[in-house]
Design a protein around this motif. Structure first.
Motif, short mmCIF file in Angstrom:
data_model
loop_
_atom_site.label_atom_id
_atom_site.label_comp_id
_atom_site.label_asym_id
_atom_site.label_seq_id
_atom_site.Cartn_x
_atom_site.Cartn_y
_atom_site.Cartn_z
N ASP A 173 -36.71 57.26 -6.93
CA ASP A 173 -37.70 57.06 -5.86
C ASP A 173 -38.57 55.85 -6.15
N ARG A 174 -38.75 55.54 -7.46
CA ARG A 174 -39.52 54.34 -7.79
C ARG A 174 -38.70 53.09 -7.48
N LEU A 175 -37.42 53.15 -7.82
CA LEU A 175 -36.54 52.03 -7.50
C LEU A 175 -36.54 51.79 -5.98
N ALA A 176 -36.46 52.87 -5.22
CA ALA A 176 -36.50 52.76 -3.76
C ALA A 176 -37.81 52.13 -3.31
N GLY A 177 -38.90 52.51 -3.98
CA GLY A 177 -40.22 51.96 -3.65
C GLY A 177 -40.24 50.44 -3.79
N TYR A 178 -39.63 49.93 -4.86
CA TYR A 178 -39.58 48.47 -5.05
C TYR A 178 -38.63 47.81 -4.05
N LEU A 179 -37.43 48.42 -3.88
CA LEU A 179 -36.42 47.79 -3.01
C LEU A 179 -36.89 47.70 -1.56
N ARG A 180 -37.63 48.71 -1.11
CA ARG A 180 -38.16 48.70 0.27
C ARG A 180 -38.97 47.45 0.55
N TRP A 181 -39.64 46.94 -0.48
CA TRP A 181 -40.46 45.73 -0.31
C TRP A 181 -39.68 44.48 -0.66
N MET A 182 -38.81 44.59 -1.66
CA MET A 182 -38.13 43.39 -2.14
C MET A 182 -37.05 42.91 -1.16
N LEU A 183 -36.22 43.81 -0.65
CA LEU A 183 -35.09 43.37 0.19
C LEU A 183 -35.54 42.58 1.41
N PRO A 184 -36.60 43.02 2.13
CA PRO A 184 -37.02 42.21 3.30
C PRO A 184 -37.77 40.94 2.91
N VAL A 210 -28.53 51.38 -1.99
CA VAL A 210 -29.21 50.11 -1.69
C VAL A 210 -28.98 49.73 -0.22
N VAL A 211 -27.76 49.95 0.29
CA VAL A 211 -27.46 49.62 1.69
C VAL A 211 -28.38 50.44 2.63
N GLY A 212 -28.60 51.71 2.30
CA GLY A 212 -29.46 52.55 3.13
C GLY A 212 -30.88 52.00 3.20
N ILE A 213 -31.38 51.54 2.06
CA ILE A 213 -32.75 50.99 2.02
C ILE A 213 -32.81 49.67 2.80
N GLY A 214 -31.77 48.85 2.63
CA GLY A 214 -31.73 47.57 3.35
C GLY A 214 -31.67 47.78 4.85
#
Ligand SMILES: [Fe+2]
Length: 232
Positions: A173-184, A210-214
């Motif tokens: 969930d922390r990784l998701a927290g970073y990716l949500r901001w980083m990918l866009p 990762v695809v889901g978050i993107g």
């Protein structure tokens, strides 16, 4: 040959987006409105005792410094101890400012009189701006010191292995927290490169994660271009 890998800059782009967004929300918050100010204050209340959660933005900013200290700085310690000392001193200043911001957020939560809440809201805006300015300056500093130094001393394979270790050490969930901001926050070229790396180097379920978050966070036209370029 100088390596091209960079463990800092893409993550920093995500952190900058967080800072810009949080700063914007803070300065338009009416602190006399308890309901409206609760959400933004929650992002400023850092629970140092708990694991970093994915919704508390200051927790993510603090957690990022921790990941650098645990997973990256030791590799450069013997090569340039003075540089590492300087960066760790900055991290300690970041922690000191986070403690202060958390205390101020708690204090506003305890206030009832609207005028007192508004005055305290102006104070926390100023303090948060000082913190953001320091954090932004610190990231720039890392990008002109440790980033080029690591490219000089390690190969892309070694940098890739360090990156893999950082990702593996993080709760999902922390990784998701970073990716949500980083990918866009990345350019099309950077985002395509990152997704190609994930597709090449990680198991299919990690790619799906990762695809889901993107798909949920990147502008849909941009995301469609990346899908086409990388093929996923
Ligand atoms: Fe740092």
């Amino acid at each position: 040959m100088t390596a091209t890998g960079d463990l800092f800059t893409p993550a920093h782009k995500g952190l900058r987006s967080m800072i810009y967004d949080l700063g914007g929300r803070l300065q338009r918050t009416d602190f006399s409105d308890t309901v409206a100010s609760t959400a933004v204050l929650a992002d400023l209340e850092h629970e140092f005792a708990n694991a970093v959660t994915s919704s508390c933005l200051l927790c993510l900013l603090h957690g990022h410094a921790g990941h650098e200290e645990t997973n990256v700085f030791p590799s450069m310690q013997s090569i340039d101890p003075a540089m590492i000392r300087m960066l760790i001193d900055d991290h300690q200043e970041i922690t000191r400012r986070l403690v202060l911001l958390t205390k101020m957020a708690h204090e506003i939560n305890a206030l009832e009189a609207p005028d007192q809440r508004v005055a305290a809201g102006a104070r926390i805006n100023r303090e948060a701006n000082e913190f953001f300015a320091f954090y932004l300056g610190h990231m720039n500093k890392e990008e002109v010191t440790i980033v080029p130094a690591m490219k000089e001393h390690f190969t892309d394979e070694q940098l890739g292995a360090m990156q893999g270790k950082i990702i593996a050490s993080m709760p999902r969930d922390r990784l998701a927290g970073y990716l949500r901001w980083m990918l866009p926050s990345l350019t099309l070229a950077e985002l395509s490169g990152l997704m190609a790396g994930v597709k090449r180097g990680m198991p299919p379920e990690a790619l799906q994660f990762v695809v889901g978050i993107g798909a949920a966070n990147v502008d849909s036209a941009r995301w469609a271009t990346v899908r086409e370029r990388v093929g996923f």
